[in-house]
Design an enzyme around this catalytic site. Structure first.
Site, PDB file in Angstrom:
ATOM      1  CE  LYS A   1     -52.363 -18.480  36.785  1.00 31.04           C
ATOM      2  NZ  LYS A   1     -52.045 -18.390  35.333  1.00 31.04           N
TER       3      LYS A   1
ATOM      4  CB  SER B   1     -51.926 -15.199  33.437  1.00 32.60           C
ATOM      5  OG  SER B   1     -51.759 -16.702  33.664  1.00 32.60           O
TER       6      SER B   1
ATOM      7  CB  SER C   1     -49.273 -17.968  32.142  1.00 31.61           C
ATOM      8  OG  SER C   1     -49.971 -16.987  31.457  1.00 31.61           O
TER       9      SER C   1
END
Lengths: 101, 466
Positions: free
Chosen positions: B82, B157, B181
């Site tokens: 990420k 997210s 997330s």
């Protein structure tokens, strides 16, 4: 409904160091009012004699042993995030203004 | 080549010399080049570094055979991070224009540990900017799409992290879970996602969102892979002082799963609800007792979360002043500005007691609910989100509506509990279904054993969308 005033929003914008147009101020005013109105439901929860929680696993005062010191980043690495440095310093905007004679 | 879908199969193939790590990197990059333009899971690729690491890994395997895998448990495992995880020498943006050109001078603990264990980093994954969002639509570099159906969001997210596993762009990926997330995008993309107990995996070198809630974790296609990665990433590092060392101790022989009535409420998609209850029945058939439980403060979770989280966000994003790195604060996109202002408001003089302090007290209530429940049960089964993946723009115009998508995930963060998102079939519109297991603090191993039993009972086979 809980309303945040334009004046309050402007104050928050200043504290947040954000620069917003008056259009943005109006947009965020209604959006933030809706959220604040929603979260105000917490007032109905009885929290008498309840301690606030900010840490969930019960740790208190975690200290590093004094002899466990690791090398930190070098000067070049620290400064690598900016192209326009001056004499190995970060440049910042002037804090003091020159007084006009 | 057919890319193996698990670590075990990947390493078995490497050991038998069916393919090399360089072949794997070739195969993943070929897929990324073919599909990423449409899916937009990767923001940055690091081909030179990937091939350099892959060649070293191939040499290890040639020289040492099986011993190489004992010494480097993730040897040959291709990973995407990420874009919140700092990677030395590789651009790290948090999917925000503010950090568009930021190249970190150091790597975070998770990144370093995965590399030391033999994993090969191939790139950085899209997410909602600063991890603010539940759909992936808040990225400053364009939304990521759900590989199962491109008209739907992958969740957020950690949008690119989940999508990259579903699209077979990498074998494992990292993510962060502050209010769901990891678990929610894993659910929307039909993959496994683990949010460990708070304080299990170091936050050092990960761009901070809300420090009392942030949990680094990861995505994979089987519970075995999830456990293998956690064994490498967990534990103290001398940087993050909230870390706790603990063993992954096996669960007791007779397990009970709680079914919380507050998680099966009006407004939940009937298909999602039926699927979770079907999963509960699978456990029951395996001899695991189902117990009705109550978590009465569940409905306040969102309110507590949307006070505490923005408060911590406003503090953490205070450091972005454009002096030492990145652009000035004007470059923040609307969602970040909203959260900074909301957080500043609830912390400001005159409102602190009514909002922030009150939220911290109700947080204690939420924790009490769970502590009481875990006296009776070993894990809790629940939906991850009230719906499957939703369509683009369905919630983007209404921040409050988007916030409510987190209703079933935030409580685990408020209480610091581990949660594992488990895929379970496909529903309408070819979209994945699944559920989450929430455990008591430090009980990851119990969640893994339950997931293993579930895989056996359902004859689970890892699969990808494309």
């Amino acid at each position: 409904m809980k309303k945040i005033s334009t004046e309050e929003i402007k104050h928050i914008v200043k504290l947040s160091e954000l620069n917003l147009s008056s259009e943005e101020v109006e947009k965020y005013k209604s959006q933030l009012s809706a959220v604040v109105d929603f979260v105000s439901q917490l007032s109905e929860v009885d929290t008498k004699d309840v301690e606030p929680t900010s840490q969930t696993t019960g740790l208190i005062n975690v200290l590093r042993p004094g002899n466990d010191i690791k090398a930190s980043l070098g000067k070049e690495e620290i400064l690598s995030g900016k192209d326009d440095t001056y004499n190995d310093y970060f440049k910042v905007k002037g804090v003091l203004e020159k007084k006009e004679e | 080549m057919d890319i193996p879908l698990t670590i075990k199969d990947t390493q078995a193939g490497l050991l038998k010399k069916q393919f090399s790590v360089v072949d794997l990197v070739d195969a993943y990059f070929a897929r990324i080049k073919k599909y990423n333009k449409e899916i937009n899971a990767f923001l940055t690729l690091c081909e030179d570094k990937a091939y350099e690491t892959a060649k070293k890994a191939d040499k290890q395997i040639a020289d040492f055979g099986q011993k190489a895998f004992n010494d480097f448990p993730l040897l040959g495992v291709i990973v995407g991070h990420k874009d919140l995880f700092l990677t030395k020498g590789i651009r790290t943006t948090a999917s925000s224009k503010v950090l568009e050109d930021y190249v970190p001078a150091y790597s975070g603990t998770v990144v370093e540990r995965l590399e030391k264990a033999g994993a090969v980093v191939i790139g950085k994954l899209n997410c909602d900017a600063w991890a603010h969002g539940a759909s992936g639509e808040n990225s400053d570099f364009g939304p990521c799409k759900n590989p199962w159906n491109h008209n739907f969001v992958p969740g957020g997210s950690s949008s690119g992290s989940a999508a990259s596993i579903a699209a077979n762009f990498c074998l494992i990926s990292t993510g962060t879970d502050t209010g769901g997330s990891i678990r929610q995008p894993a659910n929307f993309c039909g993959v496994y996602g683990l949010k460990p107990t708070y304080g299990t995996v170091s936050r050092y070198g990960i761009i901070a969102m809300a420090s009392s809630l942030d949990c680094p974790g990861h995505f994979a296609r089987s519970v075995d892979d999830i456990e293998r990665v956690l064994k490498v990433t967990k534990g103290k590092d001398g940087f993050d002082s909230t870390l706790v060392d603990y063993e992954l101790t096996p669960p007791k022989p007779k397990l009970r799963i709680g079914v919380p009535k507050e998680y099966f409420i009006k407004g939940i998609d009937p298909e999602v609800e039926a699927n979770v209850l079907k999963a509960a029945e699978v456990f029951k058939k395996k001899g695991i007792e189902l117990v009705d439980i109550s978590l009465p403060h569940t409905k306040y979770g969102i309110s507590v979360y949307y006070i505490i989280q923005p408060a911590e966000v406003s503090s953490n994003l205070g450091r972005y002043d454009g002096v030492r790195f990145g652009l000035k604060r004007e470059a923040f996109s609307p969602e970040a500005k909203r959260r900074i202002m909301l957080g500043t408001y609830v912390l400001s003089s005159g409102y602190y007691d009514a909002y922030y302090l009150k939220a911290m007290k109700v947080r204690s209530r939420v924790i009490e609910d769970f502590d009481k429940a875990f006296e009776k049960v070993d894990a809790i089964i629940a939906p991850v989100s009230p719906t499957k993946a939703f369509r683009f723009n369905e919630k983007a115009q209404d921040p409050l509506k988007m916030y409510l998508a987190d209703v079933f995930t935030v409580s685990a963060n408020l209480a610091g509990l581990p949660g594992l998102s488990i895929p379970f079939g496909l529903g309408k519109d070819n979209l994945p279904l699944g559920f989450q297991l929430i455990g008591s603090r430090f009980s990851e191993k119990t969640l893994f054993e339950l997931a293993r039993a579930f895989e056996e009972a359902t004859n689970y086979q890892p699969r990808v969308a494309i």
